[in-house]
Design a protein around this motif. Structure first.
Motif, PDB file in Angstrom:
ATOM      1  N   ILE A 160      11.139 -44.679  28.988  1.00  0.00           N
ATOM      2  CA  ILE A 160      12.198 -44.403  28.016  1.00  0.00           C
ATOM      3  C   ILE A 160      12.214 -45.485  26.935  1.00  0.00           C
ATOM      4  CG2 ILE A 160      14.673 -44.037  27.706  1.00  0.00           C
ATOM      5  CD1 ILE A 160      13.417 -41.865  29.340  1.00  0.00           C
TER       6      ILE A 160
ATOM      7  N   ARG B   2      13.782 -32.717  28.053  1.00  0.00           N
ATOM      8  CA  ARG B   2      14.027 -33.466  29.281  1.00  0.00           C
ATOM      9  C   ARG B   2      14.022 -34.967  28.984  1.00  0.00           C
ATOM     10  NH1 ARG B   2       9.612 -34.721  32.615  1.00  0.00           N
ATOM     11  NH2 ARG B   2      10.143 -35.410  34.710  1.00  0.00           N
ATOM     12  N   LEU B   3      13.054 -35.398  28.174  1.00  0.00           N
ATOM     13  CA  LEU B   3      12.942 -36.814  27.837  1.00  0.00           C
ATOM     14  C   LEU B   3      14.152 -37.290  27.025  1.00  0.00           C
ATOM     15  CD1 LEU B   3      10.742 -38.739  28.609  1.00  0.00           C
ATOM     16  CD2 LEU B   3       9.644 -38.339  26.402  1.00  0.00           C
TER      17      LEU B   3
ATOM     18  N   LEU C  67      21.896 -45.869  37.131  1.00  0.00           N
ATOM     19  CA  LEU C  67      21.921 -44.518  37.684  1.00  0.00           C
ATOM     20  C   LEU C  67      20.707 -43.728  37.193  1.00  0.00           C
ATOM     21  CD1 LEU C  67      23.718 -42.809  39.530  1.00  0.00           C
ATOM     22  CD2 LEU C  67      24.736 -41.814  37.495  1.00  0.00           C
ATOM     23  N   ALA C  68      20.272 -44.011  35.974  1.00  0.00           N
ATOM     24  CA  ALA C  68      19.073 -43.338  35.460  1.00  0.00           C
ATOM     25  C   ALA C  68      17.892 -43.675  36.358  1.00  0.00           C
ATOM     26  CB  ALA C  68      18.798 -43.769  34.019  1.00  0.00           C
TER      27      ALA C  68
ATOM     28  N   MET D  34      19.495 -34.314  35.451  1.00  0.00           N
ATOM     29  CA  MET D  34      18.888 -35.627  35.597  1.00  0.00           C
ATOM     30  C   MET D  34      18.533 -35.912  37.055  1.00  0.00           C
ATOM     31  SD  MET D  34      18.338 -37.050  32.800  1.00  0.00           S
ATOM     32  CE  MET D  34      18.029 -35.472  32.063  1.00  0.00           C
TER      33      MET D  34
ATOM     34  N   ASP E 229      23.724 -44.187  28.796  1.00  0.00           N
ATOM     35  CA  ASP E 229      25.002 -44.122  29.501  1.00  0.00           C
ATOM     36  C   ASP E 229      25.063 -45.079  30.674  1.00  0.00           C
ATOM     37  OD1 ASP E 229      26.435 -42.302  28.107  1.00  0.00           O
ATOM     38  OD2 ASP E 229      26.602 -40.831  29.704  1.00  0.00           O
ATOM     39  N   ASN E 230      24.003 -45.110  31.460  1.00  0.00           N
ATOM     40  CA  ASN E 230      24.054 -45.803  32.743  1.00  0.00           C
ATOM     41  C   ASN E 230      22.636 -46.070  33.245  1.00  0.00           C
ATOM     42  OD1 ASN E 230      24.491 -46.579  35.402  1.00  0.00           O
ATOM     43  ND2 ASN E 230      26.133 -45.106  35.742  1.00  0.00           N
TER      44      ASN E 230
ATOM     45  N   PHE F 291      26.816 -39.895  34.587  1.00  0.00           N
ATOM     46  CA  PHE F 291      26.537 -40.240  33.191  1.00  0.00           C
ATOM     47  C   PHE F 291      27.692 -39.689  32.361  1.00  0.00           C
ATOM     48  CE2 PHE F 291      22.315 -39.523  35.149  1.00  0.00           C
ATOM     49  CZ  PHE F 291      21.828 -40.815  35.051  1.00  0.00           C
TER      50      PHE F 291
ATOM     51  N   ASN G 251      12.648 -45.334  41.608  1.00  0.00           N
ATOM     52  CA  ASN G 251      12.082 -44.026  41.243  1.00  0.00           C
ATOM     53  C   ASN G 251      11.040 -43.561  42.255  1.00  0.00           C
ATOM     54  OD1 ASN G 251      10.622 -46.148  40.161  1.00  0.00           O
ATOM     55  ND2 ASN G 251       9.737 -44.924  38.531  1.00  0.00           N
TER      56      ASN G 251
ATOM     57  N   ARG H 289      19.451 -40.261  26.746  1.00  0.00           N
ATOM     58  CA  ARG H 289      20.912 -40.364  26.688  1.00  0.00           C
ATOM     59  C   ARG H 289      21.457 -40.854  28.018  1.00  0.00           C
ATOM     60  NH1 ARG H 289      22.056 -34.722  25.805  1.00  0.00           N
ATOM     61  NH2 ARG H 289      24.220 -35.253  26.165  1.00  0.00           N
ATOM     62  N   ALA H 290      20.850 -40.387  29.104  1.00  0.00           N
ATOM     63  CA  ALA H 290      21.305 -40.806  30.432  1.00  0.00           C
ATOM     64  C   ALA H 290      21.137 -42.314  30.585  1.00  0.00           C
ATOM     65  CB  ALA H 290      20.520 -40.071  31.517  1.00  0.00           C
TER      66      ALA H 290
ATOM     67  N   TYR I 271      15.119 -34.869  37.804  1.00  0.00           N
ATOM     68  CA  TYR I 271      14.224 -35.322  36.730  1.00  0.00           C
ATOM     69  C   TYR I 271      12.757 -35.288  37.152  1.00  0.00           C
ATOM     70  CZ  TYR I 271      12.361 -38.130  32.953  1.00  0.00           C
ATOM     71  OH  TYR I 271      11.639 -38.563  31.881  1.00  0.00           O
ATOM     72  N   LEU I 272      12.502 -35.648  38.418  1.00  0.00           N
ATOM     73  CA  LEU I 272      11.107 -35.705  38.865  1.00  0.00           C
ATOM     74  C   LEU I 272      10.584 -34.335  39.301  1.00  0.00           C
ATOM     75  CD1 LEU I 272      11.184 -39.056  40.842  1.00  0.00           C
ATOM     76  CD2 LEU I 272      10.168 -38.624  38.610  1.00  0.00           C
TER      77      LEU I 272
ATOM     78  N   SER J 120      17.972 -41.938  39.548  1.00  0.00           N
ATOM     79  CA  SER J 120      17.651 -40.516  39.461  1.00  0.00           C
ATOM     80  C   SER J 120      16.148 -40.305  39.363  1.00  0.00           C
ATOM     81  CB  SER J 120      18.328 -39.895  38.238  1.00  0.00           C
ATOM     82  OG  SER J 120      19.709 -40.098  38.284  1.00  0.00           O
ATOM     83  N   GLY J 121      15.396 -41.400  39.383  1.00  0.00           N
ATOM     84  CA  GLY J 121      13.949 -41.272  39.309  1.00  0.00           C
ATOM     85  C   GLY J 121      13.408 -41.359  37.904  1.00  0.00           C
ATOM     86  N   ILE J 122      14.276 -41.666  36.940  1.00  0.00           N
ATOM     87  CA  ILE J 122      13.807 -41.801  35.554  1.00  0.00           C
ATOM     88  C   ILE J 122      13.088 -43.141  35.417  1.00  0.00           C
ATOM     89  CG2 ILE J 122      14.558 -42.048  33.151  1.00  0.00           C
ATOM     90  CD1 ILE J 122      16.952 -40.225  33.901  1.00  0.00           C
ATOM     91  N   ASN J 123      11.887 -43.103  34.866  1.00  0.00           N
ATOM     92  CA  ASN J 123      11.144 -44.344  34.664  1.00  0.00           C
ATOM     93  C   ASN J 123      11.650 -45.005  33.385  1.00  0.00           C
ATOM     94  OD1 ASN J 123       9.337 -46.364  34.112  1.00  0.00           O
ATOM     95  ND2 ASN J 123       7.564 -45.196  34.822  1.00  0.00           N
TER      96      ASN J 123
ATOM     97  N   LYS K 159      17.186 -36.038  27.022  1.00  0.00           N
ATOM     98  CA  LYS K 159      18.370 -36.144  27.877  1.00  0.00           C
ATOM     99  C   LYS K 159      18.286 -37.394  28.736  1.00  0.00           C
ATOM    100  CE  LYS K 159      18.889 -31.165  28.229  1.00  0.00           C
ATOM    101  NZ  LYS K 159      18.828 -30.012  29.141  1.00  0.00           N
ATOM    102  N   ALA K 160      17.077 -37.691  29.205  1.00  0.00           N
ATOM    103  CA  ALA K 160      16.903 -38.897  30.020  1.00  0.00           C
ATOM    104  C   ALA K 160      17.234 -40.138  29.200  1.00  0.00           C
ATOM    105  CB  ALA K 160      15.481 -38.978  30.549  1.00  0.00           C
TER     106      ALA K 160
ATOM    107  N   ARG L  50      24.295 -34.445  41.737  1.00  0.00           N
ATOM    108  CA  ARG L  50      23.132 -35.021  41.064  1.00  0.00           C
ATOM    109  C   ARG L  50      22.105 -35.497  42.096  1.00  0.00           C
ATOM    110  NH1 ARG L  50      21.103 -39.517  40.730  1.00  0.00           N
ATOM    111  NH2 ARG L  50      22.891 -40.457  41.765  1.00  0.00           N
TER     112      ARG L  50
END
Ligand SMILES: Nc1ncnc2c1ncn2[C@@H]1O[C@H](COP(=O)(O)OP(=O)(O)OP(=O)(O)O)[C@@H](O)[C@H]1O
Ligand SMILES: [Mg+2]
Lengths: 226, 334
Positions: free
Chosen positions: B210, B185-186, B199-200, A93, B195-196, A82, A65, B191-192, A96-97, B203-206, B188-189, A139
């Motif tokens: 979550i 946004r949170l 990949l989350a 997504m 899913d994976n 996803f 991240n 659910r993301a 996201y940032l 995508s920069g998701i911490n 959806k993150a 994405r």
């Protein structure tokens, strides 16, 4: 750089340099460590020896991240969407940032991959392989990366889609994004490469410009199928 | 007509009550599974903890509700949800996070959660005692009897005040969760990540955030489920624990990792249970005269006795696993 999934090394002293707006292409036989190389660059596995620098800064201890924050984007070889999220949500997504950029970037990505517009409310898992690859690249682009890592973006695609993807890669690069890409379609990929790296058993076997590698009879004989 | 009223009271209302509680419990279980990929066996006792917090707060300030005209317990619910969410996050930090950091198999997490459930049970009992206590400390449980405006209908439809709150709160919770998962946004993150996860991250998701959010939601929902259950009956330290099986059945019936499936599964299991213990004799009685004389209606015509109610979710569980392992909605195969 040496590294691998645990303490055992898959990469045994690879060395790659890429300038900011270049296209770098990694080719090599199955199991050579190409995917492993990209994952290492993206902070997904252990670097046991050596270092990875981005704009001169060491990055090999940073989690993904933070690399995204520093402008790196990664499209994995497999499982790169996803599946239960819609196309639009997949793209969201990616940003996201940078939630404030979502609207502007969505428009850009839809412009770039027009087939996605019609599918935007469909779950990504229901798309064809080529469309899914567009979602995956879209994405990654949503974060406006300055360096994009692509792992076999054309794997399993028909020649038509393949040309489409190579064309898009060129366009992305022309917009100032550096690309480091792994490809099985070596000839086509090296043709658009500024730098080419032939990897075997976790080491560079040949490193040169794309054109020079294509012209090298040794490379052609052992890695490009004659 | 009296028979119909009997049916409404004993099946429609009772089934919806049970179904709602199972559904809210199952949503928590399913969310935890979808993010952390393990069956969280301590969920029922987290429900009990939430209800116990409400009991403590209500006992401490029994008169708060009277001034507004709502049971005090309901006013304390949001606070209890916060405390329970904090507990859930704390339990994760103390017990599950170190296990995850070691990259253990899911089964180790499951065993860990069994340990947590025993510990919670002991702790709650230590402070609450083992007996039942009403959450209506100073308030009175209102019972509404709605007489139907038909000739010859003597029995009224009976619904209690906490049951009405239960339906309203369930509806609000489900709608809020839906909006959260699909609009924010949170959400959806989340659910993301379900899913994976790789990949989350890419995508920069911490993903740590979550995980924490998941525990907050699961804890808050558990507090709701436990409290609504205790309002409907009474608070007992082992009350929720006996719901563990039906709640897991509901989550699996709906398709594990699928929040809407959990809701559907909750109602399927809830109604199946109620229908199975319902005495069908009552509905058949009006036709008694037209039945052949040799057919004597037994006075109790339920499929299973009330004391064997627990076999119903078990049966449904086995049936689903045999015929449709992914659940009604397509969930993750476990
Ligand atoms: N998750 C993993 N854990 C342990 N070892 C792995 C893992 N993924 C790959 N490897 C090993 O690392 C080596 C290199 O794999 P890698 O995926 O990098 O190859 P590749 O060059 O990308 O091949 P391909 O062209 O088939 O994609 C292989 O020997 C493989 O078995
Ligand atoms: Mg690969």
């Amino acid at each position: 750089m040496h590294g691998g999934y645990g303490s055992m090394n898959i990469l045994n002293g690879v060395n790659m340099t890429l300038y900011a707006d270049e296209v770098g292409v990694i080719v090599g036989p199955n199991g050579a460590g190409k995917s492993t190389m990209l994952k290492a660059v993206f902070g997904l596995l252990n670097v046991n020896q050596g270092e990875i620098l981005l704009n001169g800064q060491p990055i090999h201890n940073l989690p993904p991240n933070q690399l995204v924050e520093r402008g790196m984007g990664f499209v994995p070889q497999e499982k790169n969407v996803f599946p239960s999220l819609t196309v639009k949500e997949n793209l969201e997504m990616g940003a996201y940032l940078k939630p404030q950029n979502v609207k502007r970037m969505l428009e850009q990505v839809y412009d770039f991959f027009p087939p996605l517009v019609e599918k935007r409310h469909q779950p990504a898992g229901e798309l064809s392989g080529g469309q899914r690859q567009m979602v995956a690249m879209g994405r990654a682009l949503m974060a406006e990366p300055s360096l994009l890592l692509l792992d076999e973006p054309t794997a399993g695609l028909s020649p038509l889609y393949m040309n489409e993807i190579f064309d898009r890669v060129k366009k992305i690069n022309a917009a100032g994004v550096g690309i480091l890409m792994v490809e099985q379609n070596a000839k086509q990929a090296l043709a658009i490469a500024d730098k080419g790296f032939v990897l075997a058993a976790g080491q560079n076997r040949f490193t040169d410009t794309g054109a020079a590698l294509l012209a090298d009879p040794d490379v052609a004989k052992s890695f490009l199928g004659g | 007509m009296n028979e119909l009223v009997f049916f409404i009271n004993n099946v429609v209302i009772a089934g919806s009550v049970t179904g709602s509680i199972y559904a809210i419990g199952a949503i928590g279980v399913t969310l935890i599974f979808s993010i952390m990929r393990f069956a969280h066996f301590a969920h029922a006792d987290i429900m009990t903890f939430g209800a116990f917090m409400v009991l403590l707060l209500t006992t401490a300030f029994p008169a708060v509700g009277a001034s507004i005209g709502v049971p005090t317990a309901l006013i304390m619910l949001p606070l209890a949800m916060l405390l329970t969410a904090a507990l859930a996050v704390g339990i994760d930090k103390a017990f599950y996070k170190p296990l995850r950091a070691h990259g253990v198999k899911p089964i180790v997490m499951v065993i860990g959660s069994l340990g947590v459930t025993l510990m919670l049970q002991g702790l709650i009992r230590l402070f609450s005692g083992t007996g039942g206590q009403s959450l209506y400390v100073d308030d009175r449980k209102e019972i509404f009897r709605l007489a139907l405006p038909f000739e010859g209908v003597r029995a009224p439809i009976v619904i209690t005040e906490p049951q009405i709150y239960l339906f309203v709160i369930t509806l609000v919770a489900v709608v809020a969760l839906h909006l959260f998962l699909n609009r924010s946004r949170l959400g959806k993150a989340m659910r993301a990540m379900s899913d994976n996860p790789e990949l989350a991250q890419a995508s920069g998701i911490n993903t740590n955030t979550i995980v924490a959010v998941t525990w907050v939601i699961a804890g808050a929902l558990a507090a709701i489920a436990g409290t609504l259950l205790s309002l409907d009956v009474t608070f007992k330290p082992d009350l929720s624990f006996f719901l563990l099986l039906p709640i897991f059945a509901a989550a699996i019936v709906g398709g594990v990792g699928h929040p809407y499936g959990a809701i559907a599964g909750g109602f399927v299991v809830g109604f199946a249970e109620t229908l199975a213990v319902f005495n069908w004799n009552v509905l058949l009685r009006p036709f008694r005269d037209s039945l052949p004389t040799w057919l004597e209606l037994p006075s109790n015509l339920a499929f299973v006795g009330t004391e064997y109610k627990i076999v119903v979710p078990f049966f449904i569980l086995v049936a689903i696993l045999v015929w449709r392992p992914t659940g009604l909605f397509k969930g993750k195969v476990i």
